[in-house]
Design a protein around this motif. Structure first.
Motif, PDB file in Angstrom:
ATOM      1  N   VAL A 245       0.831  -1.199   0.000  1.00  0.00           N
ATOM      2  CA  VAL A 245       0.000   0.000   0.000  1.00  0.00           C
ATOM      3  C   VAL A 245       0.865   1.249   0.000  1.00  0.00           C
ATOM      4  O   VAL A 245       1.973   1.268   0.543  1.00  0.00           O
ATOM      5  N   ASP A 246       0.343   2.296  -0.623  1.00  0.00           N
ATOM      6  CA  ASP A 246       0.968   3.617  -0.648  1.00  0.00           C
ATOM      7  C   ASP A 246      -0.172   4.614  -0.473  1.00  0.00           C
ATOM      8  O   ASP A 246      -0.925   4.872  -1.412  1.00  0.00           O
ATOM      9  N   TYR A 247      -0.316   5.157   0.747  1.00  0.00           N
ATOM     10  CA  TYR A 247      -1.470   5.980   1.090  1.00  0.00           C
ATOM     11  C   TYR A 247      -1.057   7.424   1.361  1.00  0.00           C
ATOM     12  O   TYR A 247      -0.026   7.684   1.988  1.00  0.00           O
ATOM     13  N   LEU A 248      -1.897   8.344   0.915  1.00  0.00           N
ATOM     14  CA  LEU A 248      -1.730   9.761   1.221  1.00  0.00           C
ATOM     15  C   LEU A 248      -3.091  10.333   1.580  1.00  0.00           C
ATOM     16  O   LEU A 248      -4.052  10.200   0.815  1.00  0.00           O
ATOM     17  N   LEU A 249      -3.178  10.960   2.756  1.00  0.00           N
ATOM     18  CA  LEU A 249      -4.380  11.674   3.177  1.00  0.00           C
ATOM     19  C   LEU A 249      -3.992  13.107   3.501  1.00  0.00           C
ATOM     20  O   LEU A 249      -2.996  13.347   4.196  1.00  0.00           O
ATOM     21  N   THR A 250      -4.753  14.068   3.003  1.00  0.00           N
ATOM     22  CA  THR A 250      -4.497  15.473   3.295  1.00  0.00           C
ATOM     23  C   THR A 250      -5.788  16.126   3.770  1.00  0.00           C
ATOM     24  O   THR A 250      -6.888  15.722   3.373  1.00  0.00           O
ATOM     25  N   VAL A 251      -5.627  17.139   4.630  1.00  0.00           N
ATOM     26  CA  VAL A 251      -6.780  17.852   5.179  1.00  0.00           C
ATOM     27  C   VAL A 251      -6.598  19.338   4.890  1.00  0.00           C
ATOM     28  O   VAL A 251      -5.932  20.053   5.648  1.00  0.00           O
ATOM     29  N   PRO A 252      -7.168  19.851   3.786  1.00  0.00           N
ATOM     30  CA  PRO A 252      -6.993  21.266   3.451  1.00  0.00           C
ATOM     31  C   PRO A 252      -7.565  22.203   4.499  1.00  0.00           C
ATOM     32  O   PRO A 252      -7.097  23.339   4.632  1.00  0.00           O
ATOM     33  N   THR A 253      -8.552  21.742   5.256  1.00  0.00           N
ATOM     34  CA  THR A 253      -9.137  22.583   6.297  1.00  0.00           C
ATOM     35  C   THR A 253      -8.270  22.635   7.545  1.00  0.00           C
ATOM     36  O   THR A 253      -8.593  23.350   8.496  1.00  0.00           O
ATOM     37  N   ARG A 254      -7.162  21.885   7.562  1.00  0.00           N
ATOM     38  CA  ARG A 254      -6.225  21.877   8.689  1.00  0.00           C
ATOM     39  C   ARG A 254      -4.825  22.228   8.205  1.00  0.00           C
ATOM     40  O   ARG A 254      -3.840  21.586   8.572  1.00  0.00           O
ATOM     41  N   GLY A 255      -4.728  23.263   7.369  1.00  0.00           N
ATOM     42  CA  GLY A 255      -3.418  23.684   6.893  1.00  0.00           C
ATOM     43  C   GLY A 255      -2.723  22.636   6.059  1.00  0.00           C
ATOM     44  O   GLY A 255      -1.494  22.537   6.066  1.00  0.00           O
ATOM     45  N   ASN A 256      -3.517  21.820   5.331  1.00  0.00           N
ATOM     46  CA  ASN A 256      -2.984  20.733   4.508  1.00  0.00           C
ATOM     47  C   ASN A 256      -2.192  19.716   5.320  1.00  0.00           C
ATOM     48  O   ASN A 256      -1.189  19.163   4.852  1.00  0.00           O
ATOM     49  N   PHE A 257      -2.641  19.469   6.540  1.00  0.00           N
ATOM     50  CA  PHE A 257      -2.086  18.364   7.323  1.00  0.00           C
ATOM     51  C   PHE A 257      -2.137  17.100   6.479  1.00  0.00           C
ATOM     52  O   PHE A 257      -3.094  16.861   5.744  1.00  0.00           O
ATOM     53  N   ARG A 258      -1.098  16.266   6.569  1.00  0.00           N
ATOM     54  CA  ARG A 258      -1.028  15.089   5.717  1.00  0.00           C
ATOM     55  C   ARG A 258      -0.503  13.880   6.480  1.00  0.00           C
ATOM     56  O   ARG A 258       0.337  14.002   7.382  1.00  0.00           O
ATOM     57  N   ILE A 259      -1.014  12.739   6.113  1.00  0.00           N
ATOM     58  CA  ILE A 259      -0.522  11.455   6.603  1.00  0.00           C
ATOM     59  C   ILE A 259      -0.074  10.659   5.391  1.00  0.00           C
ATOM     60  O   ILE A 259      -0.848  10.451   4.452  1.00  0.00           O
ATOM     61  N   GLU A 260       1.188  10.238   5.391  1.00  0.00           N
ATOM     62  CA  GLU A 260       1.736   9.438   4.308  1.00  0.00           C
ATOM     63  C   GLU A 260       2.139   8.077   4.861  1.00  0.00           C
ATOM     64  O   GLU A 260       2.770   7.996   5.917  1.00  0.00           O
ATOM     65  N   MET A 261       1.786   7.034   4.146  1.00  0.00           N
ATOM     66  CA  MET A 261       2.101   5.694   4.625  1.00  0.00           C
ATOM     67  C   MET A 261       2.464   4.783   3.462  1.00  0.00           C
ATOM     68  O   MET A 261       1.776   4.759   2.442  1.00  0.00           O
ATOM     69  N   GLU A 262       3.539   4.055   3.633  1.00  0.00           N
ATOM     70  CA  GLU A 262       3.915   2.988   2.716  1.00  0.00           C
ATOM     71  C   GLU A 262       4.095   1.726   3.545  1.00  0.00           C
ATOM     72  O   GLU A 262       4.814   1.735   4.544  1.00  0.00           O
ATOM     73  N   ALA A 263       3.430   0.665   3.150  1.00  0.00           N
ATOM     74  CA  ALA A 263       3.510  -0.578   3.916  1.00  0.00           C
ATOM     75  C   ALA A 263       3.381  -1.766   2.980  1.00  0.00           C
ATOM     76  O   ALA A 263       2.754  -1.682   1.922  1.00  0.00           O
ATOM     77  N   GLY A 264       3.993  -2.855   3.375  1.00  0.00           N
ATOM     78  CA  GLY A 264       3.880  -4.101   2.630  1.00  0.00           C
ATOM     79  C   GLY A 264       3.676  -5.243   3.596  1.00  0.00           C
ATOM     80  O   GLY A 264       4.337  -5.312   4.640  1.00  0.00           O
ATOM     81  N   THR A 265       2.746  -6.116   3.283  1.00  0.00           N
ATOM     82  CA  THR A 265       2.474  -7.269   4.139  1.00  0.00           C
ATOM     83  C   THR A 265       2.438  -8.535   3.296  1.00  0.00           C
ATOM     84  O   THR A 265       1.728  -8.604   2.293  1.00  0.00           O
ATOM     85  N   GLU A 266       3.206  -9.523   3.722  1.00  0.00           N
ATOM     86  CA  GLU A 266       3.206 -10.821   3.061  1.00  0.00           C
ATOM     87  C   GLU A 266       2.298 -11.775   3.823  1.00  0.00           C
ATOM     88  O   GLU A 266       2.315 -11.811   5.048  1.00  0.00           O
ATOM     89  N   ASP A 267       1.494 -12.523   3.071  1.00  0.00           N
ATOM     90  CA  ASP A 267       0.597 -13.517   3.663  1.00  0.00           C
ATOM     91  C   ASP A 267      -0.297 -12.858   4.715  1.00  0.00           C
ATOM     92  O   ASP A 267      -0.330 -13.253   5.876  1.00  0.00           O
ATOM     93  N   ILE A 268      -1.059 -11.849   4.271  1.00  0.00           N
ATOM     94  CA  ILE A 268      -1.762 -10.957   5.189  1.00  0.00           C
ATOM     95  C   ILE A 268      -2.814 -11.665   6.036  1.00  0.00           C
ATOM     96  O   ILE A 268      -3.127 -11.228   7.144  1.00  0.00           O
ATOM     97  N   PHE A 269      -3.367 -12.777   5.571  1.00  0.00           N
ATOM     98  CA  PHE A 269      -4.411 -13.459   6.326  1.00  0.00           C
ATOM     99  C   PHE A 269      -3.872 -14.578   7.219  1.00  0.00           C
ATOM    100  O   PHE A 269      -4.640 -15.293   7.851  1.00  0.00           O
TER     101      PHE A 269
END
Length: 294
Positions: A245-269
């Motif tokens: 996964v490669d995720y980006l979340l931004t909140v323009p109403t909060r000064g463009n606060f952002r959360i960035e995440m990169e993750a990899g999971t093998e055999d997730i279940f």
């Protein structure tokens, strides 16, 4: 007492911030002002709260019934709707990625179908909930997109997730879709009182060994707005499913606060999946990040 979802997310971020600051010190890219855990915590709460509106709650509660009515790639996109959990760091992101894995598992659910994503006979149809059958049925109501479908949304019981009786409409969800032999694009727009609260598109692309799923759009509660760009790559089968996964979340109403995440999971279940993670939360109150594997 039931703890609200956003409260659990807040506690999780504070724990993350404390661990990172104690272990690594302040990030070199952080603003000159000292890191403010309380301010960053409030920013994360705003991300989660952006997904909290009656119309979105109804859409989430009724996603199984809506998916059953539309079928195919449209159903997979409905089941893949983003929630506040994606702002909760690794646990929430991986739970969401796991749900995508179930919806778009390579070799089982593919974005190519022999029939159109929305059957021609349903194009322009508005679906209403039928209390007698506990599902959606086609109605004579107008307003649906010409090449798509509309589902009316109702106030739901917070415990059972079933529409309250008598039915009280809180909005509607419009769904449009298109497909080729290897790709599908589905867009969902949730509206209440003339305001759009959730607008997202799911683009799924199939290769010989994987399905790539990109979920982009925004959610708002009328005060704060969270923009999201969620890229997911799913390989394998339910017996051994790998997700990146490669995720980006931004909140323009909060000064463009952002959360960035990169993750990899093998055999997730499996009982002991292997996960690597890189996460950064950055905004007006400083920067906090964590990298590692488990």
């Amino acid at each position: 007492m039931r703890v609200p979802q956003f409260a659990r997310l807040s506690a999780a971020l504070l724990a993350l911030a404390s661990t990172t600051l104690l272990g690594c010190g302040r990030d070199s890219t952080a603003p000159d002002a000292p890191f403010d855990a309380g301010g960053t915590n409030a920013d994360v709460e705003a991300v989660a709260a952006s997904f909290e509106a009656p119309a979105m709650e109804s859409y989430a509660a009724m996603s199984a019934e809506i998916g059953a009515a539309v079928g195919g790639s449209a159903a997979a996109a409905v089941r893949s709707h983003p929630t506040a959990a994606i702002a909760g760091g690794k646990p929430g992101a991986l739970r969401y990625a796991a749900s995508l894995g179930r919806n778009y598992e390579a070799g089982r659910v593919r974005p190519s179908f022999s029939a159109a994503p929305i059957p021609a006979e349903y194009a322009g149809t508005t679906f209403a909930y039928d209390v007698a059958t506990g599902g959606y049925v086609a109605s004579d109501l107008t307003g649906a997109p010409e090449s798509g479908v509309r589902f009316l949304l109702y106030a739901v019981n917070p415990v059972s997730g079933v529409p309250d009786e008598p039915l009280s409409q809180v909005g509607h969800a419009d769904i449009t879709a298109s497909e080729t032999s290897t790709t599908s694009n589905v867009r969902v727009v949730v509206v209440s009182g003339g305001e759009t609260y959730l607008d997202y598109a799911v683009d799924a692309t199939e290769s010989s060994s994987a399905v790539t799923v990109a979920v982009t759009g925004f959610a708002t509660n009328g005060s704060d707005r969270a923009n999201f760009d969620l890229d997911n790559r799913v390989t394998g089968s339910l017996a051994s499913l790998d997700v990146v996964v490669d995720y980006l979340l931004t909140v323009p109403t909060r000064g463009n606060f952002r959360i960035e995440m990169e993750a990899g999971t093998e055999d997730i279940f499996s009982q002991s999946p292997t996960t690597t993670l890189g996460l950064t939360a950055r905004g007006e109150h400083g920067t906090v990040g964590i990298n590692g594997s488990m």
